[in-house]
Design a protein around this motif. Structure first.
Motif, PDB file in Angstrom:
ATOM      1  N   HIS A   1       1.091  -1.090  -7.584  1.00 38.28           N
ATOM      2  CA  HIS A   1       0.131  -1.259  -6.343  1.00 38.28           C
ATOM      3  C   HIS A   1      -0.979  -2.349  -7.073  1.00 38.28           C
ATOM      4  CE1 HIS A   1      -1.249   2.597  -8.235  1.00 38.28           C
ATOM      5  NE2 HIS A   1      -2.400   1.976  -8.420  1.00 38.28           N
TER       6      HIS A   1
ATOM      7  N   GLU B   1       6.600   2.922  -9.557  1.00 39.18           N
ATOM      8  CA  GLU B   1       5.079   3.017  -9.978  1.00 39.18           C
ATOM      9  C   GLU B   1       5.207   3.645 -11.497  1.00 39.18           C
ATOM     10  OE1 GLU B   1       2.496   2.117  -8.205  1.00 39.18           O
ATOM     11  OE2 GLU B   1       2.770   2.277  -6.217  1.00 39.18           O
TER      12      GLU B   1
ATOM     13  N   SER C   1       8.991   2.898  -2.553  1.00 39.45           N
ATOM     14  CA  SER C   1       9.919   3.853  -3.223  1.00 39.45           C
ATOM     15  C   SER C   1      11.135   3.965  -2.358  1.00 39.45           C
ATOM     16  CB  SER C   1       9.072   5.108  -2.825  1.00 39.45           C
ATOM     17  OG  SER C   1       9.725   6.205  -3.797  1.00 39.45           O
TER      18      SER C   1
ATOM     19  N   GLN D   1       6.913   6.972 -11.945  1.00 42.94           N
ATOM     20  CA  GLN D   1       5.312   7.444 -12.070  1.00 42.94           C
ATOM     21  C   GLN D   1       5.327   8.546 -13.152  1.00 42.94           C
ATOM     22  OE1 GLN D   1       3.096   7.583  -8.774  1.00 42.94           O
ATOM     23  NE2 GLN D   1       1.288   8.258  -9.654  1.00 42.94           N
TER      24      GLN D   1
ATOM     25  N   LYS E   1       0.758  -1.262  -0.094  1.00 37.69           N
ATOM     26  CA  LYS E   1       0.003  -0.225   0.097  1.00 37.69           C
ATOM     27  C   LYS E   1       0.973   1.041   0.097  1.00 37.69           C
ATOM     28  CE  LYS E   1      -4.180  -1.711   2.098  1.00 37.69           C
ATOM     29  NZ  LYS E   1      -3.912  -3.441   2.561  1.00 37.69           N
ATOM     30  N   SER E   2       0.265   2.272  -0.253  1.00 40.93           N
ATOM     31  CA  SER E   2       1.171   3.619  -0.194  1.00 40.93           C
ATOM     32  C   SER E   2       1.640   3.778   1.291  1.00 40.93           C
ATOM     33  CB  SER E   2      -0.004   4.892  -0.426  1.00 40.93           C
ATOM     34  OG  SER E   2       0.635   5.974  -0.466  1.00 40.93           O
TER      35      SER E   2
END
Ligand code: ADP
Ligand code: ADP
Length: 238
Positions: A205, A172, A43, A87, A37-38
């Motif tokens: 994710h 991401e 990262s 991302q 999860k975030s």
């Protein structure tokens, strides 16, 4: 070829560690997806592998070289062989695809030459080869700002490819793309991975994407490794 030995990361002023005593290793041919999860630490984990983040304790070893003791200049040399995609792409919108692909390569080149679009024939050849690999060679002279998200990420991949990487990292890279474009990008990454015999590590994710493309899945939760294994063995919620 990549070893993390008891790696912990604590950011300044943070109460909790972002990564907690993490040990694992990766080798050539593995296509690893990192799930979580975030805020799980994905990262931070990726940035430890290319030395953008130094661990508070523990050690990261890439091709027998410990990153922990290296100076920034030596780290930059190692990073040249690590392709990285993001991302939000980190492209320069007003410059052309070619200029973006050649950003950061050939370390000694003067930045103004890039801004003016002055490249050697060797550089152009490399860029065109990389753009062919992502099927964008006909877009070389377009400005990046005119491209779609999927095309921008392909420019990002081409920019990584001109460095002849042996490791490919993605933070991401498909999180801003629609599902069908995300699948296309993953197919492209997998194809490049196989052709160039890379180690590829990608944060994602989307569990289904990871299960479809990864040869190995890692899952993080609150900075801890809660799963590390074959995609078909992933059962717990991540
Ligand atoms: P993820 O990529 O899975 O979302 P991150 O690695 O970005 O996770 O973050 C892990 C934890 O570390 C989170 O709690 C986040 O808020 C914190 N964190 C990340 N970067 C920093 C930073 N530069 N300073 C302080 N805390 C940070
Ligand atoms: P994304 O979800 O696009 O990765 P984030 O908001 O997680 O963006 O992080 C953006 C930047 O902010 C990263 O460089 C990350 O390391 C940093 N960051 C994340 N969490 C924190 C935090 N709690 N304190 C300080 N910096 C942070």
């Amino acid at each position: 070829m990549i070893v993390l030995e008891d790696v912990s990361v604590r950011y300044k002023k943070a109460e909790d560690e972002a990564i907690k005593s993490l040990s694992t290793s990766f080798r050539k041919g593995e296509f690893i997806c990192v799930l979580g999860k975030s805020g799980a630490g994905k990262s931070t984990f990726i940035r430890c592998v290319n030395g953008l983040q130094q661990p508070s304790s523990g050690e990261v070893v890439v091709n027998d070289v410990s990153l922990t003791t290296l100076k920034e200049e030596e780290l930059r040399k190692i990073r040249r062989n690590i392709g990285m995609i993001f991302q939000h792409y980190y492209l320069i919108p007003r410059l052309t695809v070619m200029q973006n692909v050649l950003t950061g390569t050939f370390g000694k080149r003067k930045p103004w030459k890039n801004l003016m679009g002055i490249f050697s024939s060797e550089e152009k050849e490399k860029a065109i080869a990389a753009l062919k690999a992502v099927e964008l060679e006909q877009f070389a002279d377009r400005r990046v700002e005119a491209l779609s998200g999927g095309q921008k990420q392909r420019v990002g991949i081409a920019r990584a490819l001109v460095q002849d990487p042996y490791i490919f990292l993605g933070d991401e890279p498909v999180a801003s793309l629609d599902p069908s474009t995300a699948i296309k990008i993953f197919k492209l990454l997998k194809q490049i991975h196989e052709e160039k015999e890379l180690v590829t590590i990608i944060n994602v994710h989307d569990v289904q994407l990871a299960k479809r493309f990864a040869t190995r899945i890692i899952a993080l939760k609150n900075g801890e490794l809660i799963f590390d294994g074959a995609p078909e063995l992933l059962t717990e919620e991540v």
